[in-house]
Enzyme design. Structure first.
Site, short mmCIF file in Angstrom:
data_model
loop_
_atom_site.label_atom_id
_atom_site.label_comp_id
_atom_site.label_asym_id
_atom_site.label_seq_id
_atom_site.Cartn_x
_atom_site.Cartn_y
_atom_site.Cartn_z
N ASP A 88 -4.27 -28.90 23.78
CA ASP A 88 -4.51 -30.34 23.98
C ASP A 88 -3.47 -30.94 24.91
O ASP A 88 -3.77 -31.87 25.67
CB ASP A 88 -4.50 -31.08 22.64
CG ASP A 88 -5.76 -30.83 21.82
OD1 ASP A 88 -6.71 -30.25 22.36
OD2 ASP A 88 -5.79 -31.25 20.64
N TYR A 120 6.74 -4.26 25.36
CA TYR A 120 7.17 -5.34 26.26
C TYR A 120 8.21 -4.91 27.30
O TYR A 120 8.59 -5.73 28.15
CB TYR A 120 7.71 -6.51 25.42
CG TYR A 120 6.67 -7.11 24.50
CD1 TYR A 120 5.55 -7.76 25.01
CD2 TYR A 120 6.79 -6.99 23.11
CE1 TYR A 120 4.58 -8.28 24.17
CE2 TYR A 120 5.82 -7.52 22.26
CZ TYR A 120 4.72 -8.16 22.79
OH TYR A 120 3.76 -8.69 21.96
N SER A 135 1.78 -7.73 27.77
CA SER A 135 0.90 -6.65 27.28
C SER A 135 -0.55 -7.01 27.58
O SER A 135 -0.88 -8.17 27.88
CB SER A 135 1.10 -6.47 25.77
OG SER A 135 0.68 -7.65 25.08
N ARG A 193 -5.20 -4.61 22.21
CA ARG A 193 -4.38 -4.60 20.99
C ARG A 193 -5.21 -5.08 19.79
O ARG A 193 -6.41 -4.84 19.74
CB ARG A 193 -3.14 -5.47 21.24
CG ARG A 193 -2.28 -4.94 22.40
CD ARG A 193 -1.05 -5.78 22.63
NE ARG A 193 -0.15 -5.73 21.47
CZ ARG A 193 0.89 -6.54 21.31
NH1 ARG A 193 1.16 -7.48 22.22
NH2 ARG A 193 1.66 -6.43 20.24
N HIS A 241 0.49 -12.73 30.07
CA HIS A 241 0.87 -11.88 28.94
C HIS A 241 1.41 -10.57 29.48
O HIS A 241 0.77 -9.97 30.37
CB HIS A 241 -0.33 -11.61 28.02
CG HIS A 241 -0.91 -12.86 27.45
ND1 HIS A 241 -0.30 -13.58 26.46
CD2 HIS A 241 -2.02 -13.55 27.79
CE1 HIS A 241 -1.01 -14.65 26.20
NE2 HIS A 241 -2.07 -14.66 26.99
N GLU A 247 -1.85 -18.47 32.76
CA GLU A 247 -1.44 -17.86 31.49
C GLU A 247 -1.06 -16.40 31.75
O GLU A 247 -1.82 -15.67 32.38
CB GLU A 247 -2.63 -17.95 30.52
CG GLU A 247 -2.39 -17.33 29.15
CD GLU A 247 -3.65 -17.43 28.27
OE1 GLU A 247 -4.50 -18.33 28.50
OE2 GLU A 247 -3.80 -16.58 27.37
N HIS A 284 -2.77 -17.66 20.43
CA HIS A 284 -3.87 -17.37 19.52
C HIS A 284 -4.02 -18.40 18.41
O HIS A 284 -4.92 -18.28 17.57
CB HIS A 284 -3.67 -15.98 18.90
CG HIS A 284 -3.14 -14.97 19.88
ND1 HIS A 284 -3.86 -14.57 20.98
CD2 HIS A 284 -1.94 -14.31 19.96
CE1 HIS A 284 -3.14 -13.69 21.68
NE2 HIS A 284 -1.97 -13.53 21.08
N ALA A 332 2.69 -15.86 20.66
CA ALA A 332 1.70 -15.92 19.58
C ALA A 332 0.98 -17.27 19.51
O ALA A 332 -0.13 -17.35 18.96
CB ALA A 332 2.39 -15.63 18.24
C1 DQA Z 1 2.27 -11.77 24.44
C2 DQA Z 1 1.08 -11.29 23.62
C3 DQA Z 1 0.96 -12.09 22.35
O1 DQA Z 1 -0.14 -11.63 21.58
C4 DQA Z 1 2.22 -11.95 21.51
O2 DQA Z 1 2.12 -12.74 20.34
C5 DQA Z 1 3.45 -12.24 22.26
C6 DQA Z 1 3.56 -11.76 23.63
C7 DQA Z 1 2.51 -10.88 25.69
O3 DQA Z 1 3.30 -11.31 26.55
O4 DQA Z 1 1.96 -9.78 25.79
O5 DQA Z 1 4.40 -12.81 21.74
O6 DQA Z 1 2.01 -13.08 24.91
#
Ligand code: DQA
Length: 145
Positions: free
Chosen positions: A87, A22, A102, A107, A100, A98, A80, A77
């Site tokens: 909702d 991260y 990573s 992964r 992320h 959205e 997932h 998290a």
């Molecule tokens: C995340 C990826 C998610 O799988 C993980 O649970 C995170 C960070 C990311 O920013 O890469 O907490 O959202």
């Protein structure tokens, strides 16, 4: 405000959390940068982080009546697992991106599924913290066009 930036569980520990995945940038730095990026385009940006699913649902409900026009969310998290956050987005009907840090597709298998992606305008994954900047650029383009 115009843009709401939401970060989910454990993202308050950015800077020290698994830096090989991260990076070293703290959430405070990311948030300040996004507020400045929005302000430079004349947009008001609010930030919110919670480790609690219900608190994120509550914040989304509040967003419906506080002028929020676009949401940038890294659900952590909850991406997932959370049908409740999915909702909430369906209920408030505020467009969102959205993010992320990573590349969730590179992964563990369980990170490949998102309960939010099909409702999102778009998904940015794997660009490091620059993904937030990219999402805000998109928000600026969309809201000021
Ligand atoms: C995340 C990826 C998610 O799988 C993980 O649970 C995170 C960070 C990311 O920013 O890469 O907490 O959202």
């Amino acid at each position: 405000m115009d843009v709401l930036v939401i970060n989910g569980p454990n993202l308050n520990t950015l800077g020290t959390r698994e830096p090989e995945i991260y990076g070293n940038t703290t959430l405070a730095v990311i948030e300040a940068s996004l507020v400045a990026q929005g302000a430079a385009a004349g947009l008001d940006v609010d930030t919110f982080q919670s480790n609690h699913e219900g608190a994120i649902v509550d914040r989304l409900h509040a967003a419906r009546s506080d002028g929020t026009r676009f949401v940038i969310i890294n659900p952590g998290a909850f991406t997932h697992t959370s049908i409740a956050i999915r909702d909430a987005f369906a209920a408030v009907e505020i467009p969102f991106c959205e993010v992320h840090i990573s590349n969730v597709h590179a992964r563990e298998e369980f990170r490949r599924h998102s309960y939010l992606s099909d409702l999102a305008v778009g998904v940015l994954t794997g660009f490091g913290v620059f993904g937030y900047t990219m999402a805000m650029s998109f928000a600026v383009e969309r809201l000021t066009a």
